[in-house]
Design a protein around this motif. Sequence first.
Motif, PDB file in Angstrom:
ATOM      1  N   LEU A   1       0.994  -1.453  -0.076  1.00 48.36           N
ATOM      2  CA  LEU A   1      -0.054  -0.252   0.046  1.00 48.36           C
ATOM      3  C   LEU A   1       0.781   1.418   0.020  1.00 48.36           C
ATOM      4  O   LEU A   1       0.631   2.176   0.247  1.00 48.36           O
ATOM      5  CB  LEU A   1      -1.172   0.058   1.148  1.00 48.36           C
ATOM      6  N   ARG A   2       2.059   1.650  -1.050  1.00 55.38           N
ATOM      7  CA  ARG A   2       3.108   2.621  -0.597  1.00 55.38           C
ATOM      8  C   ARG A   2       2.060   3.651  -1.189  1.00 55.38           C
ATOM      9  O   ARG A   2       2.805   5.082  -0.910  1.00 55.38           O
ATOM     10  CB  ARG A   2       4.469   1.676  -0.875  1.00 55.38           C
ATOM     11  N   TYR A   3       1.538   3.594  -2.368  1.00 56.88           N
ATOM     12  CA  TYR A   3       1.090   4.242  -2.947  1.00 56.88           C
ATOM     13  C   TYR A   3      -0.189   4.945  -3.045  1.00 56.88           C
ATOM     14  O   TYR A   3      -0.545   5.705  -3.203  1.00 56.88           O
ATOM     15  CB  TYR A   3       1.167   4.222  -4.739  1.00 56.88           C
ATOM     16  N   ASP A   4      -0.873   4.549  -1.567  1.00 57.55           N
ATOM     17  CA  ASP A   4      -2.234   4.736  -0.422  1.00 57.55           C
ATOM     18  C   ASP A   4      -1.560   5.007   0.438  1.00 57.55           C
ATOM     19  O   ASP A   4      -1.755   4.168   1.849  1.00 57.55           O
ATOM     20  CB  ASP A   4      -2.838   3.327  -0.427  1.00 57.55           C
ATOM     21  N   PRO A   5      -1.301   6.219   0.950  1.00 59.30           N
ATOM     22  CA  PRO A   5      -0.887   6.677   2.496  1.00 59.30           C
ATOM     23  C   PRO A   5      -1.839   6.152   2.986  1.00 59.30           C
ATOM     24  O   PRO A   5      -1.628   5.974   4.942  1.00 59.30           O
ATOM     25  CB  PRO A   5      -0.113   8.495   2.717  1.00 59.30           C
ATOM     26  N   ALA A   6      -2.951   6.884   3.415  1.00 58.71           N
ATOM     27  CA  ALA A   6      -4.315   6.430   4.186  1.00 58.71           C
ATOM     28  C   ALA A   6      -4.171   5.151   4.875  1.00 58.71           C
ATOM     29  O   ALA A   6      -4.703   5.281   6.083  1.00 58.71           O
ATOM     30  CB  ALA A   6      -5.210   7.498   3.852  1.00 58.71           C
ATOM     31  N   ARG A   7      -4.230   4.356   3.926  1.00 61.59           N
ATOM     32  CA  ARG A   7      -4.446   2.616   4.121  1.00 61.59           C
ATOM     33  C   ARG A   7      -3.264   2.723   4.635  1.00 61.59           C
ATOM     34  O   ARG A   7      -3.335   1.744   5.369  1.00 61.59           O
ATOM     35  CB  ARG A   7      -5.474   2.526   2.574  1.00 61.59           C
ATOM     36  N   ALA A   8      -2.142   2.769   4.212  1.00 56.45           N
ATOM     37  CA  ALA A   8      -1.023   1.602   4.636  1.00 56.45           C
ATOM     38  C   ALA A   8      -0.456   2.682   5.989  1.00 56.45           C
ATOM     39  O   ALA A   8      -0.003   1.892   6.624  1.00 56.45           O
ATOM     40  CB  ALA A   8       0.163   2.411   3.607  1.00 56.45           C
ATOM     41  N   ALA A   9      -1.066   3.168   6.465  1.00 54.48           N
ATOM     42  CA  ALA A   9      -0.507   4.070   8.192  1.00 54.48           C
ATOM     43  C   ALA A   9      -1.726   2.910   8.730  1.00 54.48           C
ATOM     44  O   ALA A   9      -0.991   2.965  10.132  1.00 54.48           O
ATOM     45  CB  ALA A   9      -1.925   5.524   8.226  1.00 54.48           C
ATOM     46  N   LEU A  10      -2.620   2.648   8.448  1.00 57.03           N
ATOM     47  CA  LEU A  10      -2.526   1.369  10.034  1.00 57.03           C
ATOM     48  C   LEU A  10      -2.249   0.375  10.012  1.00 57.03           C
ATOM     49  O   LEU A  10      -1.993  -0.200  11.479  1.00 57.03           O
ATOM     50  CB  LEU A  10      -4.510   0.852   9.361  1.00 57.03           C
ATOM     51  N   ALA A  11      -1.650   0.009   8.485  1.00 56.32           N
ATOM     52  CA  ALA A  11      -0.854  -1.115   9.630  1.00 56.32           C
ATOM     53  C   ALA A  11       0.599  -0.870   9.514  1.00 56.32           C
ATOM     54  O   ALA A  11       1.447  -1.678   9.948  1.00 56.32           O
ATOM     55  CB  ALA A  11      -0.332  -2.068   7.346  1.00 56.32           C
TER      56      ALA A  11
END
Length: 282
Positions: free
Chosen positions: A99-109
Amino acid sequence: MKTRTIERTRLVPHTVDGVTEMVLDREKIEVPTPPRDWDQLVRAAVTIGAAVLVTISLTWTTASIGALLAVSVASVIAYGAAVAFDASWIMCMGVEWLLRYDPARAALAKKAGRWALAVSMGAVFAHGYLAGHTVVGIVGALVSALAKGGWTIAMRVHARPLDPRTQQWVAKRRAALDGQLAMIPVRRELQRGQALIEAEQRALAAVADSGSADPDQSGQSADGPDPDPQPTATGPMTIKDAVRTAVDSGIRDPDRVLAYVRKVADANAREDTVARYIRLAG
């Protein structure tokens, strides 16, 4: 300038006895050697090093926490459960990479990975503390931290940051594609539901037809005469003859006449044809 030898293959015309054919011609030529890509070599070395650190961390944490849990459960179960401690933050880092190109979704991980790392380090320290080796517990806990740090650096090496506008463009394109992908299982579910409804309707219709074709005869004697006698078939008959026979036998219902005609004359007799002959016979 350094050069290297390569073999080149090409088709060339070759004539024998006046007949020309295209044949393969092989020749060796010298070409310049491209400069070594040190950036790519360093990038690969960093990635390999991070993978080695993660492997070492997973092994050490499993051994340490497994020994801690083996005090109360069987060793096989203890060491199997110990794998989950480091595997949790490793999995979170994998999700963060995807999810490196989707910071909003990668924040939880990313947040979940930090918490999982803290839990893993705490469990390793607890093992050293209970064993009477506090320093070993502290140093052992830092192994996981170093591994996660190394893998974080490796991901930054491979990352391709996007400017805000491009990030928004990617997000919109991904949202559109994700919507189409999400509709695939939805359509399948709707189709399965529609198929079940149609199957249920066909089953109920069959039951209803069966009940109307065979009404309840409980009020009649089993030994009594047949209330709906069928005319006796007397050899091959045309549709017209079959209709005449049925009418002469007292059968006036068009559906019953059609059934009789299809039984003794023509199995594919048309309903309008039978109806016309019934009118002529009446």
